[in-house]
Write an enzyme that holds these catalytic residues in place. Structure first.
Site, short mmCIF file in Angstrom:
data_model
loop_
_atom_site.label_atom_id
_atom_site.label_comp_id
_atom_site.label_asym_id
_atom_site.label_seq_id
_atom_site.Cartn_x
_atom_site.Cartn_y
_atom_site.Cartn_z
N ASP A 82 124.88 -16.43 -18.16
CA ASP A 82 123.82 -16.70 -19.13
C ASP A 82 122.75 -15.62 -19.10
O ASP A 82 122.63 -14.88 -18.12
CB ASP A 82 123.18 -18.07 -18.88
CG ASP A 82 122.45 -18.15 -17.54
OD1 ASP A 82 123.03 -17.74 -16.52
OD2 ASP A 82 121.29 -18.62 -17.52
N ASP A 143 121.65 -8.34 -16.83
CA ASP A 143 121.36 -9.50 -15.97
C ASP A 143 122.02 -10.72 -16.61
O ASP A 143 121.46 -11.32 -17.50
CB ASP A 143 119.85 -9.69 -15.85
CG ASP A 143 119.45 -10.96 -15.14
OD1 ASP A 143 120.31 -11.60 -14.54
OD2 ASP A 143 118.25 -11.31 -15.20
N GLU A 177 121.99 -19.93 -14.73
CA GLU A 177 121.18 -19.45 -13.61
C GLU A 177 119.74 -19.27 -14.03
O GLU A 177 118.80 -19.57 -13.29
CB GLU A 177 121.75 -18.12 -13.10
CG GLU A 177 121.16 -17.67 -11.78
CD GLU A 177 119.99 -16.70 -11.89
OE1 GLU A 177 119.44 -16.32 -10.85
OE2 GLU A 177 119.60 -16.32 -13.00
N GLU A 178 119.54 -18.76 -15.26
CA GLU A 178 118.19 -18.40 -15.71
C GLU A 178 117.30 -19.62 -15.94
O GLU A 178 116.09 -19.49 -16.04
CB GLU A 178 118.26 -17.57 -17.00
CG GLU A 178 119.02 -16.26 -16.87
CD GLU A 178 118.27 -15.20 -16.08
OE1 GLU A 178 117.15 -15.48 -15.61
OE2 GLU A 178 118.82 -14.10 -15.92
N ASP A 200 123.81 -9.45 -8.63
CA ASP A 200 122.77 -9.77 -9.61
C ASP A 200 121.48 -9.05 -9.27
O ASP A 200 120.39 -9.58 -9.50
CB ASP A 200 122.56 -11.30 -9.64
CG ASP A 200 121.76 -11.76 -10.86
OD1 ASP A 200 121.60 -10.97 -11.81
OD2 ASP A 200 121.28 -12.91 -10.83
N HIS A 383 115.18 -9.27 -18.55
CA HIS A 383 114.64 -10.18 -19.58
C HIS A 383 113.81 -9.44 -20.63
O HIS A 383 112.98 -10.03 -21.32
CB HIS A 383 113.74 -11.29 -18.95
CG HIS A 383 114.40 -12.03 -17.83
ND1 HIS A 383 113.78 -13.04 -17.14
CD2 HIS A 383 115.65 -11.93 -17.29
CE1 HIS A 383 114.61 -13.51 -16.20
NE2 HIS A 383 115.74 -12.84 -16.29
ZN LIG Z 1 120.30 -12.69 -12.93
#
Ligand SMILES: [Zn+2]
Length: 413
Positions: A82, A143, A177-178, A200, A383
């Site tokens: 994700d 990411d 995960e986010e 990651d 992000h």
């Molecule tokens: Zn990540």
């Protein structure tokens, strides 16, 4: 064989943005599309047990090579599919900027989106390399699709090179995960690895074995509401009590804006306000449990001081545990990090130890019985519209995974 770059570009085009408001698992259907395709890709590569479960977790096994010692532990490699809810992940157009020479990278879909060397010191390590960005209006999703592409590529390499000895290798790709739910349904026993690594992280060479310890604290201020026209001497406005509390939080220390390194913070981030009741949610962060308790006591004292200035007001405090510093577990298994450092050195890189000022799926997994430090995947500007990854760093991460697989059955301490 497909390259790590080809794979990364292919995965980046899937919209897999997660959504914290969703009540489904995974939180968005786009993640399932990529997860299903990953299970099919692993199966097509010859991983016979490649599978997607009812939650969307994809797992697969690379069987041990013949002749490796029986006591070689099974090792896992994990990445999340994700992307952050904070930035659009729809219609990502990855762009490869070949042979980067320090020039400004102007992203075509938004002239104000410019990746500059002076703002991004890590780019100075990328001269002559190929840098991948999005087009200016979305994140890139390195990411953690860089981590996904690296693990799939390393798996393909290990299948094709039977001369590289390794024990049983387990692979997992996870959703959400986010939004902090990456391990919500992760079945550690069924996964069956003794130790694991998430791919990651950031710059090449990084090995991360410390994360924040994290709690969420809710301070609910209770006042007294009545018609404002007739409120003299009676109304207690909980919004004003909460505002007073927030105004007294420390500004030059203990805040995200004024801390880095090993310093933790308290961070008000959500407010639900009414005259009768106003609640303030705060993130509490430190690297030790003792530090968390100290910060929570200080917040409590500030909340009590605030109500003392508003006679009749009350406060209720509640603390929820979010996750704990993975180091508490990893310190009991020092060889997990040592093997990672050796794998990085064997790839010709300098090991960079860094603390994570946040949590990873590994923070939770370590406490669920699967010690899981985090390795670099080449991600930068997480992000952001200016997210980037270098092709050569992704290739190095593939090499590190292959080295780790070998090290665990040949040089294990
Ligand atoms: Zn990540």
């Amino acid at each position: 064989m497909a390259s790590v770059l080809e794979r990364f570009i292919r995965y980046a085009r899937y919209d897999t943005q997660s959504d914290e408001r969703s009540t489904t698992y995974p939180s968005t259907p786009g993640q399932l599309i990529l997860l299903r395709d990953l299970a099919a890709e692993l199966a097509a590569m010859g991983l016979a047990d490649a599978n997607i479960d009812s939650y969307g977790y994809v797992t697969a096994t690379i069987p041990a090579t013949p002749g490796v010692p029986d006591d070689t532990p099974a090792i896992g490699f994990i990445a999340h599919v994700d992307t952050s809810p904070e930035m659009s992940g729809a219609g990502v157009k990855p762009i490869v900027h070949r042979n980067y020479d320090g020039r400004d990278l102007v992203l075509p879909d938004d002239a104000t989106a410019v990746l500059r060397l002076e703002d991004n010191p890590d780019l100075s390590d990328q001269i002559g390399h190929d840098v991948v960005t999005a087009s200016g209006t979305t994140l890139l999703g390195a990411d953690d699709k860089a981590g996904v592409a690296e693990i799939v590529t390393a798996a393909e390499y290990l299948i094709a090179h039977a001369d590289v000895p390794h024990g049983r290798i387990r692979i997992a790709f996870t959703p959400d995960e986010e939004v902090g739910r990456g391990t919500a349904h992760f079945d550690v026993a069924r996964f069956g690895a003794r130790y694991a690594y998430t791919l990651d992280g950031g710059s090449r060479g990084e090995v991360e074995s410390e994360s924040f310890s994290a709690d969420a604290l809710t301070a609910t201020f209770i006042g007294f509401n009545t018609h404002p026209g007739y409120a003299r001497g009676r109304m207690i406005n909980a919004i004003k009590v909460a505002a007073d509390f927030i105004a007294h939080l420390p500004a030059d220390r203990l805040s995200p804006e004024t801390t880095d390194g090993y310093d933790g913070f308290v961070h008000p981030y959500v407010l639900h306000a009414s005259v009768d009741r106003t609640s303030v949610r705060l993130l509490i962060r430190d690297f030790t449990r003792g530090g968390l308790v100290e910060k929570e006591s200080e917040v409590e004292a500030l909340a009590r001081a605030a109500i003392a200035r508003f006679p009749g007001a009350r406060v209720e405090l509640a603390v929820e545990e979010s996750y704990r510093n993975m180091r508490e577990i990893l310190d009991q298994h020092p060889h997990v990090v040592e093997c990672a450092c050796e794998a990085v050195r064997q790839a010709g890189l300098e090991v960079k130890r860094r603390v994570i000022r946040g949590g990873t799926d590994g923070s939770k997994l370590s406490f669920m019985g699967l010690p899981t430090p985090n390795l670099f995947a080449g991600e930068h500007n997480f992000h952001s519209r200016l997210e980037w990854v270098s092709v050569q760093d992704m290739e190095k991460a593939v090499e590190v995974i292959v080295n780790l697989a070998r090290i665990w059955c040949t040089k294990r301490p």
